[in-house]
Each structure stands twice: as C-alpha cells, then as structure tokens.
Design a protein around this motif. Structure first.
Motif, PDB file in Angstrom:
ATOM      1  N   MET A  23       0.854  -1.176   0.000  1.00  0.00           N
ATOM      2  CA  MET A  23       0.000   0.000   0.000  1.00  0.00           C
ATOM      3  C   MET A  23       0.896   1.234   0.000  1.00  0.00           C
ATOM      4  O   MET A  23       2.006   1.213   0.508  1.00  0.00           O
ATOM      5  CB  MET A  23      -0.922  -0.026   1.213  1.00  0.00           C
ATOM      6  N   LEU A  62     -11.244   8.032  -0.632  1.00  0.00           N
ATOM      7  CA  LEU A  62     -12.165   7.467   0.362  1.00  0.00           C
ATOM      8  C   LEU A  62     -13.595   7.356  -0.175  1.00  0.00           C
ATOM      9  O   LEU A  62     -14.323   6.437   0.180  1.00  0.00           O
ATOM     10  CB  LEU A  62     -12.175   8.323   1.630  1.00  0.00           C
ATOM     11  N   VAL A  93     -14.251   4.024  -1.773  1.00  0.00           N
ATOM     12  CA  VAL A  93     -14.245   2.821  -0.941  1.00  0.00           C
ATOM     13  C   VAL A  93     -15.680   2.430  -0.611  1.00  0.00           C
ATOM     14  O   VAL A  93     -16.462   3.245  -0.130  1.00  0.00           O
ATOM     15  CB  VAL A  93     -13.425   3.055   0.354  1.00  0.00           C
ATOM     16  N   VAL A 140     -16.437  -0.638   6.507  1.00  0.00           N
ATOM     17  CA  VAL A 140     -15.380  -0.916   5.539  1.00  0.00           C
ATOM     18  C   VAL A 140     -14.533   0.328   5.313  1.00  0.00           C
ATOM     19  O   VAL A 140     -13.296   0.261   5.242  1.00  0.00           O
ATOM     20  CB  VAL A 140     -15.986  -1.430   4.210  1.00  0.00           C
ATOM     21  N   ARG A 141     -15.184   1.464   5.215  1.00  0.00           N
ATOM     22  CA  ARG A 141     -14.468   2.715   4.980  1.00  0.00           C
ATOM     23  C   ARG A 141     -13.579   3.088   6.171  1.00  0.00           C
ATOM     24  O   ARG A 141     -12.436   3.525   5.995  1.00  0.00           O
ATOM     25  CB  ARG A 141     -15.477   3.817   4.704  1.00  0.00           C
ATOM     26  N   LYS A 194     -12.292   0.959   8.366  1.00  0.00           N
ATOM     27  CA  LYS A 194     -11.191  -0.004   8.379  1.00  0.00           C
ATOM     28  C   LYS A 194     -10.145   0.349   7.321  1.00  0.00           C
ATOM     29  O   LYS A 194      -8.942   0.250   7.565  1.00  0.00           O
ATOM     30  CB  LYS A 194     -11.713  -1.431   8.144  1.00  0.00           C
ATOM     31  N   TYR A 195     -10.601   0.761   6.149  1.00  0.00           N
ATOM     32  CA  TYR A 195      -9.680   1.167   5.090  1.00  0.00           C
ATOM     33  C   TYR A 195      -8.851   2.368   5.543  1.00  0.00           C
ATOM     34  O   TYR A 195      -7.638   2.405   5.351  1.00  0.00           O
ATOM     35  CB  TYR A 195     -10.459   1.518   3.816  1.00  0.00           C
ATOM     36  N   HIS A 196      -9.513   3.334   6.145  1.00  0.00           N
ATOM     37  CA  HIS A 196      -8.815   4.534   6.619  1.00  0.00           C
ATOM     38  C   HIS A 196      -7.772   4.172   7.678  1.00  0.00           C
ATOM     39  O   HIS A 196      -6.637   4.662   7.648  1.00  0.00           O
ATOM     40  CB  HIS A 196      -9.817   5.541   7.171  1.00  0.00           C
ATOM     41  N   LYS A 213      -6.245   1.312   8.112  1.00  0.00           N
ATOM     42  CA  LYS A 213      -5.150   0.580   7.497  1.00  0.00           C
ATOM     43  C   LYS A 213      -4.280   1.508   6.645  1.00  0.00           C
ATOM     44  O   LYS A 213      -3.074   1.368   6.587  1.00  0.00           O
ATOM     45  CB  LYS A 213      -5.691  -0.558   6.646  1.00  0.00           C
ATOM     46  N   ARG A 214      -4.903   2.480   6.007  1.00  0.00           N
ATOM     47  CA  ARG A 214      -4.169   3.425   5.150  1.00  0.00           C
ATOM     48  C   ARG A 214      -3.309   4.365   5.985  1.00  0.00           C
ATOM     49  O   ARG A 214      -2.210   4.724   5.585  1.00  0.00           O
ATOM     50  CB  ARG A 214      -5.172   4.234   4.324  1.00  0.00           C
TER      51      ARG A 214
END
Length: 87
Positions: free
Chosen positions: A1, A20, A23, A74-75, A77-79, A81-82
């Motif tokens: 990433m 974002l 996502v 999901v959004r 979690k993505y944030h 992890k990012r």
C-alpha cells in the motif's frame, strides 16, 4: 500500500477524500437503491395493494440500513489501514 497521505497539504487531503469516496461505493449505492425500493413498495402498499404485508418494506429498509452500516465499517477499516500500514 502507498504511504499515508499528508493531510495537512490541501492537495493531498483532497486526493485522499476522493480516494475514500470510492471505498465501498457499490455497497453504499445498493443501500440507497434498496431504501428507495422499500419506500416505493410502502407507497404502493398504502395506495394500491394493501394485501402486501408491511413487514416486506420494513425488512427492505433494515437491509438497506445494514448495507449503509457495512459501508461505513469498511471505509473506517480502510482509513485505519491506510493511516497505519505497518500495524
């Protein structure tokens, strides 16, 4: 990433906001479509077909809400992890 964006830079922050928005986009749109379908079904039931059980539009509305909640999770979690790719 890729490395975390620099959110103090307005250009990078705008690019990350666009990222974002993408996502879980299909999940969010499906939630909106199901909610609209539930509203239309409730209207049809109220005006033209009272034999349709009220539980059906309510069930569809609950499914739509679950889609929206799932998209938010999901959004987030993505944030996370990012922003912290190593952890």
């Amino acid at each position: 990433m890729t490395p975390p964006p620099n959110l103090t830079d307005p250009v990078e922050r705008a690019a990350y906001q666009r990222e974002l928005r993408m996502v879980a986009r299909p999940v969010r749109w499906l939630g909106v479509v199901i909610a609209v379908l539930a509203a239309v079904l409730a209207l049809v039931r109220a005006r033209y077909a009272p034999q349709i059980p009220m539980v059906l539009p309510l069930f569809l509305l609950a499914v739509a809400a679950l889609h929206m909640i799932a998209a938010v999770v999901v959004r987030v979690k993505y944030h996370q992890k990012r922003m912290h790719p190593e952890g």
